[in-house]
Design a protein around this motif. Structure first.
Motif, mmCIF file in Angstrom:
data_model
loop_
_atom_site.group_PDB
_atom_site.id
_atom_site.type_symbol
_atom_site.label_atom_id
_atom_site.label_comp_id
_atom_site.label_asym_id
_atom_site.label_seq_id
_atom_site.Cartn_x
_atom_site.Cartn_y
_atom_site.Cartn_z
ATOM 1 N N GLY A 19 0.867 -1.031 -0.234
ATOM 2 C CA GLY A 19 0.033 -0.232 -0.195
ATOM 3 C C GLY A 19 0.904 1.345 -0.125
ATOM 4 O O GLY A 19 2.109 1.055 -0.527
ATOM 5 N N ASP A 20 0.426 2.164 0.620
ATOM 6 C CA ASP A 20 1.316 3.473 0.672
ATOM 7 C C ASP A 20 2.031 3.334 2.137
ATOM 8 O O ASP A 20 1.609 2.888 3.357
ATOM 9 N N GLU A 21 3.058 4.032 2.436
ATOM 10 C CA GLU A 21 3.887 4.324 3.206
ATOM 11 C C GLU A 21 4.459 2.979 4.315
ATOM 12 O O GLU A 21 4.422 3.230 5.504
ATOM 13 N N CYS A 22 4.480 1.988 3.462
ATOM 14 C CA CYS A 22 4.991 0.909 4.172
ATOM 15 C C CYS A 22 6.572 0.841 4.268
ATOM 16 O O CYS A 22 7.015 1.650 3.516
ATOM 17 N N VAL A 23 7.217 0.160 5.429
ATOM 18 C CA VAL A 23 8.433 0.064 5.204
ATOM 19 C C VAL A 23 8.802 -1.377 5.511
ATOM 20 O O VAL A 23 8.525 -1.908 6.483
ATOM 21 N N ILE A 24 9.491 -1.824 4.602
ATOM 22 C CA ILE A 24 9.978 -3.419 4.768
ATOM 23 C C ILE A 24 11.463 -3.096 5.307
ATOM 24 O O ILE A 24 12.343 -2.729 4.655
ATOM 25 N N GLY A 25 11.558 -3.727 6.415
ATOM 26 C CA GLY A 25 12.789 -3.408 7.005
ATOM 27 C C GLY A 25 14.056 -4.054 6.348
ATOM 28 O O GLY A 25 13.916 -4.938 5.667
ATOM 29 N N THR A 26 15.052 -3.708 7.274
ATOM 30 C CA THR A 26 16.284 -4.358 6.744
ATOM 31 C C THR A 26 16.423 -5.816 6.752
ATOM 32 O O THR A 26 16.043 -6.386 7.747
ATOM 33 N N VAL A 27 16.798 -6.440 5.662
ATOM 34 C CA VAL A 27 16.763 -8.028 5.459
ATOM 35 C C VAL A 27 15.622 -8.718 5.697
ATOM 36 O O VAL A 27 15.502 -9.832 6.083
#
Lengths: 560, 171, 189
Positions: free
Chosen positions: B106-114
């Motif tokens: 969607g919008d403004e998601c953050v898939i973190g490191t690794v």
């Protein structure tokens, strides 16, 4: 070099290693075993000094699986047999039946492998006793406290009042325990210019892993520094902290009248469970006459605890796991271990310490770091790496049962003087692999800084004939061993090493009050009669220790 | 056997040389593709919106027949992999993040490191995936700073990258 | 076990007069802004972004690497960036001496001290500060702005302290990096 880089991904196979044994780890038992172990360690030491090294190997439980009847009789007279007690066998087997990789043993702090021996990097060497000391034989003392995030030295006096936590701006995210950063709402404002007028409540904490920020719980700050102080007021306002304060005030009068050491009032004692305060009871039972008329007035708490149905209802209506806290999150917030993630608060960061180490027998300091938290140097650093030969496996042939494999061990001398090494293979290990040492006595050249600047001499010059060693380069000597494994599985052999060198006489031993440098500094006046540089006296020193060398796994022969 | 990529690059976009581009790619205004990234529009075209930043070693693959529409102001950090079907606006794929096939962001998601998503799932707005066990939570999305920081990042890259790298033009 | 000798083909590496060995297949952007202390090895596939420099004119050092460092295959060294006082900029990065960076690791730290070993496939976040004498295990993720104090071993994601290094670690790492450099020799052909 030390066996650090073991090849990866080998599952349960064993890697080669070289471990040294401290004298505290007596035959077959850990240091916490019964008194029998301490007596056996003394016997071990005596046996060493009579140079009956091979026989004392009988006491060593290289094997960790067999029953107590496995230790065979010693081969030479005059050695003491100490059978390790059956209890120590069992404890050994139950605790240590998971073999660990070299990497883990190297990396893990005070723990050793199943024989109580560990890598040389973890050991210390006491100059005055002339013995190896493992971390268990050293006593730790705290030198200084510092915050691991801001690296600020916390003065020891304020550590206790700040509850061993950082009192500046260091906080931990309540969700993922990552360090929080102070963020301003306005991207143009820098955090580091003092004296700038800021809008109230402009700063908040934010986690850059889980994107939690303190706005979610309504925690904002007016200025970017001294955040812990701003939080302190909130912490002190909790009802149970206030209640504790009131209770303490109420009871304090009674403590002051009777004095704490004389024991607690009897009415208090009778209401406390017995097991935990047995010692106090014992103390107070001797002071019965003082306990007559000191019952404390009844205390009414200001806060009444009500039936907590609200919490229960909230818990029963939870729809997703995100709304409750995990055990780890809950236990990090001890003052009000909350069930709801909405009530989690950022915690201040725990301080870390710098330790100094002291030999338990002679009380000399072995390791003394600098006072400043950020310094990595040491004022005193008596690590075994700088005093004892570093044994590494330079080359190893694959181990096959009933086949002779060649192994090359390299001994590196860290000292400035030439050293002499004698080796003896240990007997009585189970399984008792065949070991043949080609050079049992050899010397190692001293360490010379000049060689540091040459690109290392890797091609081996021909070995010197008189010593029958494999190779001698710079300050290390390599020797060959022939190993014949008798059984498949991990191949470990005990090796008894005696390391002799000439050490400078310590000041206390010579009895002379001045070191050579002081003589030089004291000037010419009145000293003309003395020689400008006195003879440095050397004394022969000998250190003996056991090592356990692992060569990896032996593969069974194809025929068997 | 790589066919020449069919690139439609807006005039204000910056696509560096030394990229591995395949298939039909449309790059909107203000988007920056660093050198050493890989954009493979093998199945269908890939359409970048405006203001995206794609750093090096990023892999964006579109295998499906439909076009992969990438929204505006997304950031693909070093080493991330995007195999999903759709991305909205203002998302961040951190270092070595992995968005698996069929996933919609969607919008403004953050898939973190690794971290990685699952396959074929739809992530609601403002999802954060973090930690080594791919924990998730929805955050408040209060990243008012983020847009202004992002715009300044884009300005900087537009100024600095051309000094050291050659850029591609539309074919 | 002693480290094995690693051979490389002479045509693949450039050796500078200070003893640095840089692979031709490494990606070095903006090499004029990169400083390597002597005897540092940059293996194939390593990436150093020296082109992301601070706004402003003049010759500035973007990435400075110390002596006896070893940057393994596929590692990426990128300076960190942020907005400070309204200005967005990349900041210079400093790596100390005797540092080993493992394969596939992405480093965006602000400073790395000396005598540090970083494992494989790690991610060191922006503006992290790693002090001297530390060890970062394989597959660790160090979040941005983290400070790793001296003598720590960090592991996991987010990286947490798991153990402490012994006091002799400085000598061990120094000897190890020197040995590694000495054993990185060109093939005889």
């Amino acid at each position: 070099m030390l066996a650090i880089d073991a090849p990866p991904g080998q599952g349960k196979t064993h890697q080669p290693f070289v471990h040294y044994r401290c004298l505290c780890s007596s035959p077959g038992s850990s240091a916490t075993a019964s008194t029998k172990s301490s007596s056996s360690s003394i016997h071990d030491h005596e046996a060493d000094s009579t140079a009956a090294g091979t026989s004392s190997a009988a006491d060593m439980n290289i094997d960790n699986t067999a029953a107590s009847s496995s230790s065979p009789a010693p081969s030479s007279a005059g050695a003491l047999i100490v059978r390790a007690s059956p209890t120590s066998h069992e404890s050994l087997f139950s605790e240590h039946h998971n073999p660990r990789s070299t990497e883990e043993i190297f990396a893990s702090g005070n723990s050793s492998d199943e024989h109580g021996s560990m890598s040389l990097s973890r050991l210390y060497f006491c100059d005055s006793c002339g013995e190896i000391r493992c971390p268990k034989c050293t006593q730790d003392e705290i030198v200084c406290y510092y915050c691991p995030n801001c690296l600020f030295d916390v003065p020891t006096a304020s550590v206790k009042s700040e509850k061993h936590k950082c009192s500046r701006n260091c906080f931990e995210c309540p969700i993922c325990q990552n360090t929080l950063s102070v963020v301003s709402d306005d991207p143009d404002v820098s955090l580091y210019t003092p004296g700038m007028t800021t809008a109230a409540g402009q700063y908040h904490l934010s986690c850059n892993m889980c994107q939690w920020n303190s706005n979610e719980i309504g925690m904002t700050f007016d200025k970017p520094t001294g955040l812990a102080v701003q939080l302190q007021k909130a912490e002190d306002g909790l009802p149970d902290v206030k209640e504790f304060g009131r209770l303490k005030d109420h009871l304090e009068k009674y403590f002051r009248v009777h004095g704490l050491k004389q024991g607690l009032p009897s009415s208090l004692l009778s209401s406390i469970q017995s097991g935990t305060l047995q010692s106090l009871r014992y103390v107070s039972s001797t002071n019965h006459k003082a306990q007559q008329s000191d019952d404390i007035a009844h205390y009414t708490p200001a806060v009444q605890v009500v039936e907590d149905t609200e919490n229960l209802e909230k818990l029963m209506s939870i729809t997703s796991l995100d709304e409750t806290t995990s055990m780890k999150q809950r236990l990090l917030q001890l003052q009000n271990q909350t069930y709801s993630t909405q009530r989690l608060q950022p915690q201040r960061i725990h301080l870390r310490i710098k330790k100094s180490r002291r030999c338990r027998s002679c009380r000399h300091i072995l390791v003394n770091p600098e006072q400043k938290a950020q310094a990595t140097r040491f004022k005193i650093n008596l690590v075994a790496l700088n005093q004892l030969p570093n044994i590494t496996i330079a080359h190893i042939q694959p181990m096959i049962v009933q086949t002779v494999s060649t192994v090359i061990l390299r001994f590196t001398n860290p000292r400035q003087e030439e050293a002499h090494v004698s080796l003896e293979a240990g007997d009585g290990a189970n399984p008792n692999h065949g070991v043949r040492i080609l050079s049992e006595n050899f010397t190692i050249a001293p360490f010379n800084e000049v060689w540091e600047y040459e690109v290392g001499t890797l091609t081996a010059p021909p070995g010197q004939a008189q010593e029958d060693v494999y190779d001698k380069t710079a300050n290390s000597t390599s020797i060959m061993l022939y190993i014949t494994p008798v059984a498949p599985g991990e191949v470990k052999i005990p090796l008894f090493v005696t390391f002799s060198f000439k050490a400078r006489k310590l000041q206390t031993e010579t009895g002379s009050p001045k070191l050579p440098s002081q003589l030089v500094l004291s000037g010419a006046a009145g000293r003309d009669s003395m020689p400008p540089a006195p003879e440095v006296e050397y004394v022969d020193k000998k250190v003996s220790f056991w090592t356990v060398i692992g060569f990896g796994d032996a593969v069974p022969t194809l025929s068997s | 056997m790589m066919s020449r990529p069919k690139l439609t690059i807006s005039t204000r976009a910056l696509v560096c040389q030394d990229n591995d581009l395949r298939g039909e790619i449309i790059v909107g205004a203000g988007t920056v593709l660093h050198p050493q990234c890989r954009v493979w529009a093998t199945g269908g075209p890939i359409m970048f919106g405006s203001g995206n930043i794609v750093e090096e070693h990023v892999v964006i693959i579109n295998r499906g027949p439909e076009p992969l529409i990438i929204g505006d102001h997304n950031v693909f950090e070093v080493g991330s992999v995007m195999e999903g079907m759709k991305i909205g606006n203002r998302n961040t794929l951190e270092v070595k993040a992995h968005v698996k096939t069929g996933t919609w962001l969607g919008d403004e998601c953050v898939i973190g490191t690794v971290c990685s998503t699952h396959e074929n799932e739809i992530l609601p707005d403002r999802t954060v995936i973090y930690g080594d066990k791919n924990d998730r939570r929805i955050y408040s999305g209060n990243k008012a700073n983020q847009m202004s920081v992002h715009m300044r990042h884009l300005e900087y890259l537009m100024q600095t990258l051309p000094k050291f790298n050659h850029s591609r033009t539309s074919t | 076990m002693d480290l094995p000798i690693i051979h490389y083909s002479k045509s693949e590496y450039i050796e500078t007069d200070t003893g640095n060995k840089v692979s031709r297949k490494s990606v070095i952007c903006g090499s004029q802004n990169i400083v390597l202390g002597g005897k540092t090895i940059l293996q194939t596939g390593s990436v150093i972004r020296g082109d992301l420099k601070r706004t402003g004119t003049g010759h500035a050092v973007v990435v400075s690497v110390g002596r006896y460092c070893f940057l393994s295959q596929g590692c990426v060294i990128r300076p960190p960036c942020k907005t400070y006082k309204g200005v967005f900029s990349y900041y210079p990065m400093k790596i100390g001496d005797h540092v080993i960076i493992g394969e596939g690791t992405i480093v965006q730290a602000a400073t790395i001290g000396s005598f540090v070993t970083i494992g494989k496939n790690c991610v060191i976040g922006r503006f992290a500060i790693i002090k001297d004498c530390c060890k970062i295990e394989d597959n660790t993720v160090i979040p941005p702005n983290t400070v790793v104090p001296s003598f720590s071993i960090y592991k996991g994601s987010p990286g947490k302290l798991v153990d402490e290094l012994p006091e002799s670690i400085q000598e061990i790492y120094e000897a190890r990096t020197k040995d590694r450099y000495a054993k990185f020799i060109p093939r005889a052909d």
